[in-house]
Write a protein that holds these residues in place. Structure first.
Motif, PDB file in Angstrom:
ATOM      1  N   LYS A   1      -3.740   7.407   2.175  1.00  0.00           N
ATOM      2  CA  LYS A   1      -2.403   7.268   1.591  1.00  0.00           C
ATOM      3  C   LYS A   1      -1.371   8.154   2.271  1.00  0.00           C
ATOM      4  CE  LYS A   1      -4.675   6.472  -2.762  1.00  0.00           C
ATOM      5  NZ  LYS A   1      -5.713   7.243  -3.364  1.00  0.00           N
ATOM      6  N   GLU A   2      -1.796   9.317   2.729  1.00  0.00           N
ATOM      7  CA  GLU A   2      -0.846  10.259   3.318  1.00  0.00           C
ATOM      8  C   GLU A   2      -0.240   9.737   4.623  1.00  0.00           C
ATOM      9  OE1 GLU A   2      -4.941  10.780   4.398  1.00  0.00           O
ATOM     10  OE2 GLU A   2      -4.045  11.169   2.456  1.00  0.00           O
TER      11      GLU A   2
ATOM     12  N   SER B   1       1.056   6.717   5.195  1.00  0.00           N
ATOM     13  CA  SER B   1       2.313   6.023   4.904  1.00  0.00           C
ATOM     14  C   SER B   1       3.371   7.004   4.421  1.00  0.00           C
ATOM     15  CB  SER B   1       2.114   4.888   3.899  1.00  0.00           C
ATOM     16  OG  SER B   1       1.750   5.369   2.649  1.00  0.00           O
ATOM     17  N   ASP B   2       2.971   8.035   3.662  1.00  0.00           N
ATOM     18  CA  ASP B   2       3.936   9.051   3.231  1.00  0.00           C
ATOM     19  C   ASP B   2       4.527   9.770   4.436  1.00  0.00           C
ATOM     20  OD1 ASP B   2       3.612   8.414   0.566  1.00  0.00           O
ATOM     21  OD2 ASP B   2       2.123   9.988   0.203  1.00  0.00           O
TER      22      ASP B   2
ATOM     23  N   PHE C   1      -8.720   5.802   0.711  1.00  0.00           N
ATOM     24  CA  PHE C   1      -7.681   5.134   1.501  1.00  0.00           C
ATOM     25  C   PHE C   1      -6.705   6.198   2.009  1.00  0.00           C
ATOM     26  CE2 PHE C   1      -3.795   2.798   2.332  1.00  0.00           C
ATOM     27  CZ  PHE C   1      -4.259   1.627   2.916  1.00  0.00           C
TER      28      PHE C   1
ATOM     29  N   ASP D   1      -9.926   5.906  -3.517  1.00  0.00           N
ATOM     30  CA  ASP D   1      -9.652   7.316  -3.250  1.00  0.00           C
ATOM     31  C   ASP D   1      -9.694   7.659  -1.767  1.00  0.00           C
ATOM     32  OD1 ASP D   1      -9.280   7.848  -5.917  1.00  0.00           O
ATOM     33  OD2 ASP D   1     -11.356   8.484  -6.253  1.00  0.00           O
TER      34      ASP D   1
ATOM     35  N   HIS E   1      -0.246   3.297  -4.613  1.00  0.00           N
ATOM     36  CA  HIS E   1      -1.259   4.304  -4.307  1.00  0.00           C
ATOM     37  C   HIS E   1      -2.297   4.436  -5.412  1.00  0.00           C
ATOM     38  CE1 HIS E   1       1.093   6.830  -1.104  1.00  0.00           C
ATOM     39  NE2 HIS E   1       0.945   5.578  -0.759  1.00  0.00           N
ATOM     40  N   SER E   2      -1.871   4.348  -6.652  1.00  0.00           N
ATOM     41  CA  SER E   2      -2.788   4.550  -7.773  1.00  0.00           C
ATOM     42  C   SER E   2      -3.847   3.452  -7.861  1.00  0.00           C
ATOM     43  CB  SER E   2      -2.006   4.611  -9.089  1.00  0.00           C
ATOM     44  OG  SER E   2      -1.369   3.367  -9.339  1.00  0.00           O
TER      45      SER E   2
ATOM     46  N   LYS F   1       7.859   2.892  -6.974  1.00  0.00           N
ATOM     47  CA  LYS F   1       6.752   3.711  -7.490  1.00  0.00           C
ATOM     48  C   LYS F   1       6.959   4.015  -8.971  1.00  0.00           C
ATOM     49  CE  LYS F   1       5.155   5.979  -3.287  1.00  0.00           C
ATOM     50  NZ  LYS F   1       4.931   7.263  -2.603  1.00  0.00           N
TER      51      LYS F   1
ATOM     52  N   LEU G   1      -5.264   2.052  -5.132  1.00  0.00           N
ATOM     53  CA  LEU G   1      -6.069   2.049  -3.907  1.00  0.00           C
ATOM     54  C   LEU G   1      -7.296   2.935  -4.070  1.00  0.00           C
ATOM     55  CD1 LEU G   1      -3.159   2.377  -1.307  1.00  0.00           C
ATOM     56  CD2 LEU G   1      -4.529   0.339  -1.794  1.00  0.00           C
TER      57      LEU G   1
ATOM     58  N   GLN H   1       0.810  -1.225   0.000  1.00  0.00           N
ATOM     59  CA  GLN H   1       0.000   0.000   0.000  1.00  0.00           C
ATOM     60  C   GLN H   1       0.844   1.276   0.000  1.00  0.00           C
ATOM     61  OE1 GLN H   1      -0.067  -2.319   2.480  1.00  0.00           O
ATOM     62  NE2 GLN H   1      -0.406  -1.392   4.484  1.00  0.00           N
ATOM     63  N   ASP H   2       2.128   1.157   0.302  1.00  0.00           N
ATOM     64  CA  ASP H   2       3.017   2.322   0.248  1.00  0.00           C
ATOM     65  C   ASP H   2       3.465   2.622  -1.184  1.00  0.00           C
ATOM     66  OD1 ASP H   2       2.918   2.413   3.040  1.00  0.00           O
ATOM     67  OD2 ASP H   2       4.709   1.168   3.246  1.00  0.00           O
TER      68      ASP H   2
END
Length: 170
Positions: A25-26, A28-29, A23, A21, A16-17, A54, A19, A12-13
């Protein structure tokens, strides 16, 4: 002695594309941002693989199995070459890639209940001298750790891949 730190990113890190919308994502960032900041203060060389993975994903490479959380062999080979370059090791270039199964269902598939997903293909990378090496897989069960009895499970096989594992679940 140079010490290197590599933390394999979670699926999931990287993906992102793929997953939903909504989810987060930020999260893990932010985690990796903190990790990079922390690693900068240590006396070791940190190799952050996220950019490499990525980029490969954005170029259409399938880095992870769709039915499992592990890298495909192509993803592992990509990482191998990146790490070799980072530490000054000359990567081998005489690998032969071969398909060993086209019916792999991994742990993600088993846990998710998404039975409509088709199986993955497993490719392996081999070299002519693989049989010169012996791999020993040692697994200690919980009772062994507690009691010290000899109930360890140990497997030894020639080369780097166990054909027996292809007949097992996950």
């Amino acid at each position: 002695l140079d010490v290197y730190m590599i933390i394999p990113p979670r699926t999931q890190d990287i993906l992102h594309s793929k997953l939903p919308d909504n989810f987060p994502k930020e999260l893990s960032d932010e985690l990796y941002s903190q990790l990079n900041e922390y690693m900068a203060h240590l006396d070791l060389k940190y190799i952050d693989l996220r950019g490499l993975l990525k980029k490969a994903d954005s170029e259409g490479e399938e880095i992870y199995y769709k039915t499992d959380h592990h890298w495909r062999s192509d993803g592992a080979e990509l990482v191998y070459r990146a790490i070799a370059g980072s530490i000054g090791f000359e990567a081998f270039n005489d690998f032969e890639k071969k398909t060993v199964t086209e019916s792999f269902y991994g742990t993600t598939w088993s846990a998710a209940g998404a039975k409509w997903i088709s199986p993955d293909k497993i490719d392996i990378y081999t070299r002519e001298d693989d049989s010169d090496y012996v791999t020993e897989h040692i697994k200690y069960n919980d009772i062994t750790r507690l009691t010290g009895t000899s109930e360890d499970i140990s497997k030894t096989f020639e080369g780097f891949y166990s054909d027996e594992a292809l007949a097992q679940k996950d």
